[in-house]
Design a protein around this motif. Structure first.
Motif, PDB file in Angstrom:
ATOM      1  N   ASP A   1       0.808  -1.222   0.000  1.00  0.00           N
ATOM      2  CA  ASP A   1       0.000   0.000   0.000  1.00  0.00           C
ATOM      3  C   ASP A   1       0.839   1.269   0.000  1.00  0.00           C
ATOM      4  OD1 ASP A   1       0.946  -0.027   2.591  1.00  0.00           O
ATOM      5  OD2 ASP A   1      -1.006  -0.328   3.534  1.00  0.00           O
ATOM      6  N   LYS A   2       2.160   1.127   0.125  1.00  0.00           N
ATOM      7  CA  LYS A   2       3.036   2.299   0.046  1.00  0.00           C
ATOM      8  C   LYS A   2       3.511   2.564  -1.381  1.00  0.00           C
ATOM      9  CE  LYS A   2       5.806   0.630   3.237  1.00  0.00           C
ATOM     10  NZ  LYS A   2       4.997  -0.461   3.810  1.00  0.00           N
ATOM     11  N   HIS A   3       3.197   1.669  -2.289  1.00  0.00           N
ATOM     12  CA  HIS A   3       3.652   1.778  -3.676  1.00  0.00           C
ATOM     13  C   HIS A   3       3.245   3.133  -4.268  1.00  0.00           C
ATOM     14  CE1 HIS A   3       4.776  -0.181  -7.549  1.00  0.00           C
ATOM     15  NE2 HIS A   3       3.946   0.732  -8.044  1.00  0.00           N
ATOM     16  N   PRO A   4       4.178   3.882  -4.896  1.00  0.00           N
ATOM     17  CA  PRO A   4       5.575   3.519  -5.142  1.00  0.00           C
ATOM     18  C   PRO A   4       6.560   4.047  -4.099  1.00  0.00           C
ATOM     19  CG  PRO A   4       5.041   5.476  -6.397  1.00  0.00           C
ATOM     20  CD  PRO A   4       3.803   5.113  -5.614  1.00  0.00           C
ATOM     21  N   PHE A   5       6.072   4.494  -2.946  1.00  0.00           N
ATOM     22  CA  PHE A   5       6.956   5.151  -1.980  1.00  0.00           C
ATOM     23  C   PHE A   5       7.427   4.171  -0.916  1.00  0.00           C
ATOM     24  CE2 PHE A   5       3.858   8.269  -3.567  1.00  0.00           C
ATOM     25  CZ  PHE A   5       4.727   9.080  -4.283  1.00  0.00           C
ATOM     26  N   GLU A   6       8.525   3.471  -1.215  1.00  0.00           N
ATOM     27  CA  GLU A   6       9.086   2.525  -0.252  1.00  0.00           C
ATOM     28  C   GLU A   6      10.601   2.470  -0.427  1.00  0.00           C
ATOM     29  OE1 GLU A   6       8.504  -2.118   1.100  1.00  0.00           O
ATOM     30  OE2 GLU A   6       8.841  -1.622  -1.001  1.00  0.00           O
TER      31      GLU A   6
ATOM     32  N   PRO B   1      14.386   1.024   0.753  1.00  0.00           N
ATOM     33  CA  PRO B   1      14.796  -0.283   1.277  1.00  0.00           C
ATOM     34  C   PRO B   1      14.904  -0.302   2.802  1.00  0.00           C
ATOM     35  CG  PRO B   1      16.601   0.807   0.113  1.00  0.00           C
ATOM     36  CD  PRO B   1      15.362   1.557  -0.210  1.00  0.00           C
ATOM     37  N   SER B   2      15.269   0.819   3.396  1.00  0.00           N
ATOM     38  CA  SER B   2      15.414   0.865   4.856  1.00  0.00           C
ATOM     39  C   SER B   2      14.068   0.779   5.571  1.00  0.00           C
ATOM     40  CB  SER B   2      16.135   2.156   5.269  1.00  0.00           C
ATOM     41  OG  SER B   2      15.381   3.290   4.889  1.00  0.00           O
ATOM     42  N   ARG B   3      12.970   0.915   4.814  1.00  0.00           N
ATOM     43  CA  ARG B   3      11.640   0.880   5.409  1.00  0.00           C
ATOM     44  C   ARG B   3      10.872  -0.390   5.047  1.00  0.00           C
ATOM     45  NH1 ARG B   3      10.041   7.185   4.010  1.00  0.00           N
ATOM     46  NH2 ARG B   3      11.664   8.136   5.322  1.00  0.00           N
ATOM     47  N   MET B   4      11.532  -1.315   4.390  1.00  0.00           N
ATOM     48  CA  MET B   4      10.853  -2.557   4.035  1.00  0.00           C
ATOM     49  C   MET B   4      10.527  -3.375   5.282  1.00  0.00           C
ATOM     50  SD  MET B   4      12.645  -4.011   0.556  1.00  0.00           S
ATOM     51  CE  MET B   4      14.174  -4.433   1.374  1.00  0.00           C
TER      52      MET B   4
ATOM     53  N   SER C   1      10.645  -3.238  -2.504  1.00  0.00           N
ATOM     54  CA  SER C   1      10.242  -4.647  -2.547  1.00  0.00           C
ATOM     55  C   SER C   1       9.798  -5.047  -3.951  1.00  0.00           C
ATOM     56  CB  SER C   1       9.102  -4.904  -1.560  1.00  0.00           C
ATOM     57  OG  SER C   1       9.497  -4.614  -0.242  1.00  0.00           O
ATOM     58  N   TYR C   2       8.981  -4.216  -4.558  1.00  0.00           N
ATOM     59  CA  TYR C   2       8.470  -4.484  -5.905  1.00  0.00           C
ATOM     60  C   TYR C   2       9.610  -4.587  -6.909  1.00  0.00           C
ATOM     61  CZ  TYR C   2       5.753  -3.678 -10.204  1.00  0.00           C
ATOM     62  OH  TYR C   2       5.201  -3.767 -11.456  1.00  0.00           O
ATOM     63  N   ARG C   3      10.562  -3.659  -6.843  1.00  0.00           N
ATOM     64  CA  ARG C   3      11.667  -3.649  -7.807  1.00  0.00           C
ATOM     65  C   ARG C   3      12.521  -4.900  -7.660  1.00  0.00           C
ATOM     66  NH1 ARG C   3      13.430   2.656  -8.606  1.00  0.00           N
ATOM     67  NH2 ARG C   3      14.469   1.763 -10.404  1.00  0.00           N
ATOM     68  N   CYS C   4      12.775  -5.308  -6.420  1.00  0.00           N
ATOM     69  CA  CYS C   4      13.554  -6.530  -6.205  1.00  0.00           C
ATOM     70  C   CYS C   4      12.849  -7.741  -6.801  1.00  0.00           C
ATOM     71  CB  CYS C   4      13.799  -6.747  -4.719  1.00  0.00           C
ATOM     72  SG  CYS C   4      14.960  -5.585  -3.967  1.00  0.00           S
ATOM     73  N   SER C   5      11.519  -7.781  -6.657  1.00  0.00           N
ATOM     74  CA  SER C   5      10.765  -8.919  -7.193  1.00  0.00           C
ATOM     75  C   SER C   5      10.821  -8.957  -8.712  1.00  0.00           C
ATOM     76  CB  SER C   5       9.315  -8.865  -6.717  1.00  0.00           C
ATOM     77  OG  SER C   5       8.584  -7.828  -7.357  1.00  0.00           O
TER      78      SER C   5
END
Length: 238
Positions: free
Chosen positions: A94-99, A101-104, A159-163
């Protein structure tokens, strides 16, 4: 006219998945449309009924039992081969696109990887026998330029980009393992979907994105297997 080709598409209740369903039914393909909650997919149900297609097949790519039930449902329909598998099911948070890595969060990261990468792999693995029974089978994985490491310039969608980076790697690895099946990762562009956002408004409609991607799919040949391509018809860095 020969027998129609068969396509299975995951994540069809809305957005790009539903757009692909609309495209392929109009082009006389046998469409196997899946989603997590068929009883809620009213628009998808109507599209399939209007074109005398098979009813929605339930499939939640996060669960092996659901994938197996989907496979068995396909066999029950008398399907003996699969010309095209489109791994479209995907998610973010629900934070997409504002996430950053330090907040994952661990649970969110795992859930997104599970759907966008692990689920894709498990669906592909289960349907390999039907793909290998086709004359010229192709697996299309709906990726994103956000998964391209060389294009990391802003802190968004960690998270999305890593996936999606994982999706690119899987596409390449599958192409190495299965020379008799084509594998292609496709970037759909910035599309007017729930994931695409509304402010600012994305430039592409679902129909425009699907139309362009379908042209790339139609022009596919085995020399491109394992690669990552744009909807505009050029190869991208993975």
């Amino acid at each position: 006219m020969g027998p129609s080709k068969v396509v299975l598409i995951t994540g069809c209740s809305r957005g790009i998945g539903l757009g692909f369903v609309r495209y392929f039914v109009k082009h006389n393909w046998k469409v196997l449309a899946t989603c997590r909650t068929p009883h809620e997919a009213v628009e998808l149900k109507k599209v399939l009924q209007d074109h005398n297609q098979t009813e929605i097949i339930q499939c939640d790519v996060s669960f092996d039992d659901s994938i197996e039930a989907c496979y068995q449902s396909v066999l029950t329909l008398g399907i003996t081969h699969l010309d095209l598998l489109i791994n479209n099911a995907g998610t973010s948070n629900d934070k997409h696109p504002f996430e950053n890595p330090s907040r994952m969060k661990r649970d969110e990261f795992h859930r997104i990887l599970d759907v966008n990468a692990t689920g894709l792999a498990m669906v592909t693995n289960r349907f390999i026998p039907l793909l290998q029974a086709a004359a010229d089978p192709l697996v299309v994985n709906i990726g994103s330029m956000f998964g391209t490491v060389s294009m990391v310039d802003v802190l968004t969608c960690a998270s999305y980009r890593c996936s999606k980076s994982c999706l690119n790697m899987l596409t390449s690895l599958y192409a190495l393992e299965f020379s008799d099946i084509g594998f292609l990762a496709l970037h759909p562009g910035w599309v007017q979907t729930d994931l695409g956002g509304k402010n600012p408004k994305p430039p592409l409609t679902v129909a425009e994105s699907v139309g362009k991607m379908s042209e790339v799919i139609a022009a596919f040949d085995k020399t491109k297997s394992g690669q990552f391509w744009s909807l505009d018809g050029y190869q991208l860095d993975p």
